[in-house]
Design a protein around this motif. Structure first.
Motif, PDB file in Angstrom:
ATOM      1  N   GLY A   1       0.812  -1.210   0.000  1.00  0.00           N
ATOM      2  CA  GLY A   1       0.000   0.000   0.000  1.00  0.00           C
ATOM      3  C   GLY A   1       0.849   1.265   0.000  1.00  0.00           C
ATOM      4  N   GLY A   2       1.918   1.258   0.804  1.00  0.00           N
ATOM      5  CA  GLY A   2       2.788   2.430   0.878  1.00  0.00           C
ATOM      6  C   GLY A   2       3.513   2.688  -0.435  1.00  0.00           C
ATOM      7  N   MET A   3       3.944   1.606  -1.083  1.00  0.00           N
ATOM      8  CA  MET A   3       4.641   1.747  -2.370  1.00  0.00           C
ATOM      9  C   MET A   3       3.698   2.290  -3.441  1.00  0.00           C
ATOM     10  SD  MET A   3       6.833  -1.732  -2.612  1.00  0.00           S
ATOM     11  CE  MET A   3       8.304  -2.002  -1.648  1.00  0.00           C
TER      12      MET A   3
ATOM     13  N   GLU B   1      -6.330  12.679   1.190  1.00  0.00           N
ATOM     14  CA  GLU B   1      -5.997  11.680   2.203  1.00  0.00           C
ATOM     15  C   GLU B   1      -4.773  10.861   1.797  1.00  0.00           C
ATOM     16  OE1 GLU B   1      -9.249   9.393   3.606  1.00  0.00           O
ATOM     17  OE2 GLU B   1     -10.541  11.135   3.878  1.00  0.00           O
ATOM     18  N   PRO B   2      -3.614  11.533   1.719  1.00  0.00           N
ATOM     19  CA  PRO B   2      -2.434  10.855   1.179  1.00  0.00           C
ATOM     20  C   PRO B   2      -1.966   9.647   1.970  1.00  0.00           C
ATOM     21  CG  PRO B   2      -1.867  13.013   2.080  1.00  0.00           C
ATOM     22  CD  PRO B   2      -3.357  12.943   2.025  1.00  0.00           C
ATOM     23  N   THR B   3      -2.224   9.590   3.270  1.00  0.00           N
ATOM     24  CA  THR B   3      -1.652   8.460   4.024  1.00  0.00           C
ATOM     25  C   THR B   3      -2.690   7.577   4.698  1.00  0.00           C
ATOM     26  OG1 THR B   3      -1.433   9.656   6.114  1.00  0.00           O
ATOM     27  CG2 THR B   3       0.391   9.855   4.560  1.00  0.00           C
ATOM     28  N   THR B   4      -3.965   7.744   4.342  1.00  0.00           N
ATOM     29  CA  THR B   4      -4.993   6.909   4.966  1.00  0.00           C
ATOM     30  C   THR B   4      -4.740   5.432   4.667  1.00  0.00           C
ATOM     31  OG1 THR B   4      -6.635   8.654   4.842  1.00  0.00           O
ATOM     32  CG2 THR B   4      -7.477   6.434   5.043  1.00  0.00           C
ATOM     33  N   GLY B   5      -4.780   4.623   5.708  1.00  0.00           N
ATOM     34  CA  GLY B   5      -4.624   3.178   5.521  1.00  0.00           C
ATOM     35  C   GLY B   5      -3.190   2.690   5.498  1.00  0.00           C
ATOM     36  N   LEU B   6      -2.223   3.589   5.692  1.00  0.00           N
ATOM     37  CA  LEU B   6      -0.817   3.153   5.651  1.00  0.00           C
ATOM     38  C   LEU B   6      -0.298   2.889   7.066  1.00  0.00           C
ATOM     39  CD1 LEU B   6       0.737   5.548   3.005  1.00  0.00           C
ATOM     40  CD2 LEU B   6      -0.369   3.329   2.702  1.00  0.00           C
ATOM     41  N   ASP B   7       0.717   2.022   7.151  1.00  0.00           N
ATOM     42  CA  ASP B   7       1.310   1.789   8.467  1.00  0.00           C
ATOM     43  C   ASP B   7       2.228   2.960   8.815  1.00  0.00           C
ATOM     44  OD1 ASP B   7       4.020   1.290   7.526  1.00  0.00           O
ATOM     45  OD2 ASP B   7       3.215  -0.589   6.737  1.00  0.00           O
ATOM     46  N   PRO B   8       2.583   3.107  10.107  1.00  0.00           N
ATOM     47  CA  PRO B   8       3.316   4.299  10.557  1.00  0.00           C
ATOM     48  C   PRO B   8       4.606   4.555   9.781  1.00  0.00           C
ATOM     49  CG  PRO B   8       2.542   3.056  12.431  1.00  0.00           C
ATOM     50  CD  PRO B   8       2.214   2.234  11.226  1.00  0.00           C
TER      51      PRO B   8
ATOM     52  N   THR C   1       3.375  24.163  -3.973  1.00  0.00           N
ATOM     53  CA  THR C   1       2.186  24.429  -3.168  1.00  0.00           C
ATOM     54  C   THR C   1       1.425  23.123  -2.973  1.00  0.00           C
ATOM     55  OG1 THR C   1       2.080  26.570  -4.257  1.00  0.00           O
ATOM     56  CG2 THR C   1       0.137  25.874  -3.004  1.00  0.00           C
ATOM     57  N   LEU C   2       1.141  22.796  -1.712  1.00  0.00           N
ATOM     58  CA  LEU C   2       0.424  21.554  -1.419  1.00  0.00           C
ATOM     59  C   LEU C   2      -0.954  21.866  -0.860  1.00  0.00           C
ATOM     60  CD1 LEU C   2       3.131  19.513   0.594  1.00  0.00           C
ATOM     61  CD2 LEU C   2       2.785  19.535  -1.875  1.00  0.00           C
ATOM     62  N   VAL C   3      -1.961  21.183  -1.365  1.00  0.00           N
ATOM     63  CA  VAL C   3      -3.292  21.239  -0.768  1.00  0.00           C
ATOM     64  C   VAL C   3      -3.667  19.810  -0.447  1.00  0.00           C
ATOM     65  CG1 VAL C   3      -5.719  21.799  -1.128  1.00  0.00           C
ATOM     66  CG2 VAL C   3      -3.951  23.290  -2.052  1.00  0.00           C
ATOM     67  N   LEU C   4      -3.997  19.540   0.810  1.00  0.00           N
ATOM     68  CA  LEU C   4      -4.310  18.169   1.159  1.00  0.00           C
ATOM     69  C   LEU C   4      -5.533  18.075   2.054  1.00  0.00           C
ATOM     70  CD1 LEU C   4      -2.810  17.095   4.246  1.00  0.00           C
ATOM     71  CD2 LEU C   4      -1.062  18.259   2.950  1.00  0.00           C
ATOM     72  N   THR C   5      -6.179  16.927   1.980  1.00  0.00           N
ATOM     73  CA  THR C   5      -7.267  16.654   2.912  1.00  0.00           C
ATOM     74  C   THR C   5      -6.796  15.558   3.841  1.00  0.00           C
ATOM     75  OG1 THR C   5      -8.314  14.768   1.829  1.00  0.00           O
ATOM     76  CG2 THR C   5      -8.877  16.945   0.986  1.00  0.00           C
ATOM     77  N   THR C   6      -7.318  15.553   5.042  1.00  0.00           N
ATOM     78  CA  THR C   6      -6.946  14.501   5.976  1.00  0.00           C
ATOM     79  C   THR C   6      -7.964  14.443   7.100  1.00  0.00           C
ATOM     80  OG1 THR C   6      -5.200  13.639   7.405  1.00  0.00           O
ATOM     81  CG2 THR C   6      -5.450  16.028   7.329  1.00  0.00           C
ATOM     82  N   HIS C   7      -8.087  13.284   7.726  1.00  0.00           N
ATOM     83  CA  HIS C   7      -8.809  13.292   8.994  1.00  0.00           C
ATOM     84  C   HIS C   7      -7.859  12.895  10.125  1.00  0.00           C
ATOM     85  CE1 HIS C   7     -10.368   9.227   7.349  1.00  0.00           C
ATOM     86  NE2 HIS C   7      -9.279   9.007   8.038  1.00  0.00           N
ATOM     87  N   TYR C   8      -6.569  12.971   9.810  1.00  0.00           N
ATOM     88  CA  TYR C   8      -5.573  12.755  10.865  1.00  0.00           C
ATOM     89  C   TYR C   8      -5.015  14.093  11.316  1.00  0.00           C
ATOM     90  CZ  TYR C   8      -5.524   7.922   9.236  1.00  0.00           C
ATOM     91  OH  TYR C   8      -5.870   6.658   8.878  1.00  0.00           O
ATOM     92  N   MET C   9      -5.194  14.376  12.600  1.00  0.00           N
ATOM     93  CA  MET C   9      -4.706  15.664  13.091  1.00  0.00           C
ATOM     94  C   MET C   9      -3.185  15.721  13.084  1.00  0.00           C
ATOM     95  SD  MET C   9      -5.942  14.446  16.667  1.00  0.00           S
ATOM     96  CE  MET C   9      -5.329  12.877  17.202  1.00  0.00           C
ATOM     97  N   ASP C  10      -2.523  14.564  13.316  1.00  0.00           N
ATOM     98  CA  ASP C  10      -1.055  14.621  13.334  1.00  0.00           C
ATOM     99  C   ASP C  10      -0.525  14.940  11.941  1.00  0.00           C
ATOM    100  OD1 ASP C  10      -1.998  12.198  12.472  1.00  0.00           O
ATOM    101  OD2 ASP C  10      -0.407  10.999  13.375  1.00  0.00           O
ATOM    102  N   GLU C  11      -1.224  14.420  10.922  1.00  0.00           N
ATOM    103  CA  GLU C  11      -0.825  14.723   9.546  1.00  0.00           C
ATOM    104  C   GLU C  11      -0.987  16.212   9.255  1.00  0.00           C
ATOM    105  OE1 GLU C  11      -1.100  11.874   6.311  1.00  0.00           O
ATOM    106  OE2 GLU C  11      -2.883  12.996   5.727  1.00  0.00           O
TER     107      GLU C  11
END
Lengths: 319, 272
Positions: free
Chosen positions: A150-152, A173-180, A199-209
């Protein structure tokens, strides 16, 4: 056409993305409800919110693949309704769901994608090799896509989005579902792009991200923007410096009615724990024990965006 | 009736002219894919040849001569061979326009990724169809070469059978792609098979139209493969008549309607 673009990009202070009253309706359902926001060149901007808040729809409108229902939207100074291909030529898009071409090899995925942008074949090949190096997939260049982890796959999707050397990257959601480990590698690559001025625009539901990657973000809930600012400013504005989390044995929390009153500026009751918001968390935990209460665990931590979200919506981010 | 083809042309013609370069990149993608699995390409090449050997030549010995286009008797092999070419053109295009197209549309999300680039929906429709035609064209050329040693090619008009086969591929490919955009599961494709098989058997393919009772004959004349079969048969036998223009018009309009429906449906499905 190219003149428009040049003006939009070189004009001082003009935002890369400009949205006013931006609305998207699907029949009677309103997915994005009259939101306003601007994204400046070189900025790293985030949409934070739970699933279904309208983040992806907003991204798709910016990416020129979802027609705007109402309001104004300018991307790179252009209107997606009339200049879709010109805008998309300068975007790098990482969709929520990997859409890699499983009938092609890793390297072919990049080369062909470059061809969709009209780049010469040799240039595509040169960039493909460079990008595989960047996302640490050179060894897998001639492999099929399916067996990749998944990460690859995510890294390959990011490499693919960079093939046209975009001015603006949209990451859903660039990292949803990936291991740490995979997440940290990805964050590192995105951070490097940010350093280079992309310039990056991203969505996430991870606050740490969001805290790691975003200079500025908007919190979305139920199709609306409920707050905007830098992660630090949002925390300062909507939460206290520290939080004391108390977890009581099963059945005890329900009997605490009124016993915690006055211990903190604000108290949130979650199904499995109680959050006490105060600037000195240690003092709160001492006071709890002084009242004779014996929580199973006590944890003092700094406020995060999760607390901001909880404050603004009464709900946690991942439900 | 005259308004519809005009509207269709007005919408598609500019895209055919200006979108062709971008559509070509999708064809390039498909060539990359088939570079590795070229063996699959061969299946479509052998099918009509097996039918030619089994039915045209095997059965042909028992049948003898039949009435060809224009009424003059021709050998049964010569009667069947053009129909097999027409059917192969139909089958090849439909195969590409259904299963392969569905996989890319619904499963792999290939087109979602492509539409994030400057490529437009029409480029996708035209590129996919263009690829189906290239594949079908290769089969048509190969089949035409194969029938030469059987003594079935006696007129230079037979060369026109190749563009005619492409026209059949265009008509069926576009319509099948349009149908595929409405499919939700792999099972839905059984419906298409249910339509193809009777078309293959009863479009004047294996026996002359004159053997049908009057109402059935009219019904067959309304179906598309009949027009393709009669067009290619007339060209290979070398009998020209004005009715060939009707065949060409029928297939052209069918393909253009399919192409417009595909573009609209892709727009609805992918750009939401």
């Amino acid at each position: 056409m190219s003149d428009d673009t040049a003006v939009a990009l070189d004009g001082a202070g003009l935002p890369l993305i400009h949205a006013r009253g931006l609305t998207k309706r699907f029949g009677a359902f309103i997915a994005v409800d009259a939101v306003d926001f601007d994204v400046q060149k070189g900025e790293s901007f985030g949409f934070l919110g739970p699933n279904g808040a309208g983040k992806t729809t907003a991204m798709r409108m910016i990416g020129g693949v979802s027609p705007v229902s109402e309001g104004t939207l300018r991307v790179l100074g252009l209107d997606p309704a009339t200049h879709g291909p010109q805008i998309r030529a300068r975007l790098g898009v990482v969709p929520q769901q990997d859409s890699l071409d499983t009938e092609l090899t890793v390297r072919e995925n990049l080369v062909i994608y470059g061809r969709y942008f009209g780049l010469p074949r040799d240039e595509c090949k040169r960039r493909a090799d460079e990008l595989l190096e960047f996302v640490q997939l050179s060894e897998r260049a001639n492999d099929q896509v399916d067996p990749l982890s998944g990460g690859m796959k995510r890294r390959l999707t990011i490499a693919r989005s960079l093939i046209n050397e975009p001015d603006l990257m949209l990451l859903d959601e660039p990292t949803t579902g990936l291991d740490p480990q995979a997440r940290h590698l990805l964050w590192d690559r995105l951070y490097r792009l940010k350093q280079k001025g992309t310039t990056l625009v991203l969505t996430t539901h991870y606050m740490d991200e969001a805290e790691q990657l975003c200079d500025r973000l908007v919190v979305m809930d139920k199709a609306k923007i409920v707050a905007e600012g830098s992660p630090r400013a949002l925390i300062a504005q909507h939460s206290t410096k520290e939080v004391t989390e108390l977890r009581f044995p099963v059945g005890i929390q329900e009997t605490l009615d009124g016993k915690l009153d006055g211990l903190a500026e604000r108290i949130e009751w979650l199904p499995d724990r109680v959050l006490l918001y105060a600037n000195d968390g240690e003092a709160v935990s001492v006071a709890v024990h002084e009242r004779g209460l014996r929580p199973e665990t006590t944890m003092v931590r700094r406020s995060t965006l999760e607390d901001v979200f909880l404050r603004l919506t009464g709900r946690t981010l991942i439900e | 009736m005259s308004g519809l083809p005009a509207a269709v042309l007005g919408r598609v013609a500019p895209q055919l002219a200006f979108g062709s370069r971008r559509a070509g990149r999708l064809i390039e993608r498909n060539i990359y894919v088939y570079r590795r699995s070229w063996i699959i390409i061969f299946s479509g090449f052998f099918e009509p040849i097996f039918y030619l050997l089994g039915i045209g030549i095997g059965l042909g010995r028992l049948v003898g001569d039949v009435a060809g286009p224009g009424g003059a008797p021709i050998s049964y092999t010569l009667f069947v061979a053009p129909a097999l070419l027409a059917s192969a053109a139909m089958n090849g295009a439909i195969l590409e326009a259904t299963f392969n197209f569905f996989f890319k549309l619904r499963w792999q999300k290939t087109f979602d990724a492509i539409l994030s680039t400057p490529m437009a929906v029409a480029d996708v429709a035209i590129g996919e169809l263009g690829w189906a035609l290239i594949r079908g064209g290769l089969y048509a050329i190969a089949f035409t070469i194969v029938i030469v040693p059987f003594g079935l090619v006696t007129t230079p008009l037979a060369l026109l059978a190749i563009p005619a086969a492409l026209l059949i591929g265009f008509a069926f490919g576009a319509l099948a792609m349009a149908a595929t955009t409405f499919m939700r599961t792999w099972q839905d494709f059984d419906l298409i098979q249910m339509i193809i098989l009777p078309l293959f058997l009863f479009s004047g393919t294996f026996f002359p139209l004159e053997t049908y009772p009057e109402p059935l004959r009219i019904l067959v004349q309304l179906t598309p493969l009949y027009h393709g079969v009669d067009l290619i048969r007339s060209l290979i036998v070398g009998v020209l008549s004005p009715v060939l223009l009707v065949h060409v018009a029928y297939l052209t309009v069918m393909g253009l309607i399919g192409l417009v429906v595909v573009s609209r449906r892709l727009d609805k499905l992918l750009r939401t």
